[in-house]
Write a protein that holds these residues in place. Structure first.
Motif, short mmCIF file in Angstrom:
data_model
loop_
_atom_site.label_atom_id
_atom_site.label_comp_id
_atom_site.label_asym_id
_atom_site.label_seq_id
_atom_site.Cartn_x
_atom_site.Cartn_y
_atom_site.Cartn_z
N SER A 1 -12.20 47.60 55.20
CA SER A 1 -12.74 49.09 55.38
C SER A 1 -10.99 49.81 54.76
CB SER A 1 -12.19 49.34 56.51
OG SER A 1 -11.13 49.30 57.41
N TYR A 2 -11.66 51.37 53.91
CA TYR A 2 -10.79 51.75 53.41
C TYR A 2 -9.14 51.90 54.27
CZ TYR A 2 -9.60 56.32 50.93
OH TYR A 2 -8.87 57.10 50.86
N GLU A 3 -9.71 52.27 55.82
CA GLU A 3 -8.63 52.56 56.59
C GLU A 3 -8.30 51.35 56.32
OE1 GLU A 3 -12.40 53.19 57.06
OE2 GLU A 3 -12.55 54.86 56.51
N GLU A 4 -8.74 50.19 56.67
CA GLU A 4 -7.70 48.90 56.83
C GLU A 4 -7.33 48.66 56.04
OE1 GLU A 4 -6.33 45.68 59.58
OE2 GLU A 4 -7.74 48.11 60.13
N VAL A 5 -7.05 49.01 54.59
CA VAL A 5 -6.25 48.72 53.07
C VAL A 5 -5.00 49.88 53.20
CG1 VAL A 5 -5.82 49.30 50.27
CG2 VAL A 5 -8.01 48.65 51.76
N LEU A 6 -5.24 51.25 54.19
CA LEU A 6 -4.45 52.46 54.00
C LEU A 6 -3.54 51.89 55.03
CD1 LEU A 6 -6.44 55.59 53.68
CD2 LEU A 6 -4.92 54.60 52.26
N TYR A 7 -4.31 51.31 56.42
CA TYR A 7 -3.10 50.68 57.66
C TYR A 7 -2.13 50.30 57.26
CZ TYR A 7 -1.96 49.09 62.20
OH TYR A 7 -1.60 48.23 63.13
N ARG A 8 -2.12 49.00 56.16
CA ARG A 8 -1.72 48.05 56.12
C ARG A 8 -1.03 48.43 54.56
NH1 ARG A 8 -1.75 44.09 59.97
NH2 ARG A 8 -4.41 43.34 60.36
N ALA A 9 -1.11 49.07 54.03
CA ALA A 9 -0.41 49.89 52.98
C ALA A 9 0.86 50.16 53.62
CB ALA A 9 -1.22 50.32 51.83
N ARG A 10 0.68 51.64 54.90
CA ARG A 10 1.30 52.51 55.59
C ARG A 10 1.64 51.69 56.24
NH1 ARG A 10 -3.04 56.24 56.76
NH2 ARG A 10 -3.22 57.32 55.11
N GLY A 11 2.19 49.99 56.67
CA GLY A 11 2.82 49.49 57.13
C GLY A 11 4.09 48.77 56.38
N PHE A 12 4.72 48.80 55.44
CA PHE A 12 5.05 49.07 54.79
C PHE A 12 6.27 49.61 55.22
CE2 PHE A 12 2.08 46.68 50.86
CZ PHE A 12 2.84 45.74 51.35
N GLU A 13 8.23 48.15 55.07
CA GLU A 13 9.09 49.30 54.92
C GLU A 13 9.65 50.17 53.47
OE1 GLU A 13 12.06 47.76 57.41
OE2 GLU A 13 9.81 46.95 59.12
#
Length: 106
Positions: free
Chosen positions: A80-92
């Motif tokens: 999902s679109y939201e899951e991609v953003l969630y994963r991206a926001r997980g980058f430090e």
């Protein structure tokens, strides 16, 4: 019907005016004495109907710079679109810096 028709436009979210990217702003990082804006850019792939792919785009924060934006290949693929953003926001920050360094010429 293509499931990607529900995908928000690339300009959704707080991207900077005059930016080299129309993606979703993710972060601002510092690397080698410069600031870089980081954006999530979604693939426009009509053949992929069961997942969403995205890359990261790094643009110099100094808009007067002659440095062009650099991009990763598609590194985020989720259902999902939201899951991609969630994963991206997980980058430090250090991970984003490493990805930026991998995109820059030697």
């Amino acid at each position: 019907m293509n499931e990607h028709s529900n995908l928000p436009p690339q300009s959704a979210g707080p991207s900077s005016a005059g930016s080299a990217s129309q993606g979703q702003h993710l972060a601002t990082i510092s690397e080698d004495g410069r600031f870089w804006e980081v954006y999530v850019e979604f693939d426009d792939d009509p053949t992929r109907t069961d997942s969403f792919g995205a890359r990261l785009c790094f643009t110099p924060a100094d808009t007067r710079s002659s440095t062009e934006a650099v991009r990763t290949t598609t590194i985020l693929i989720e259902s999902s679109y939201e899951e991609v953003l969630y994963r991206a926001r997980g980058f430090e920050a250090h991970q984003l810096s490493g990805l930026l360094r991998s995109c820059l010429p030697d």
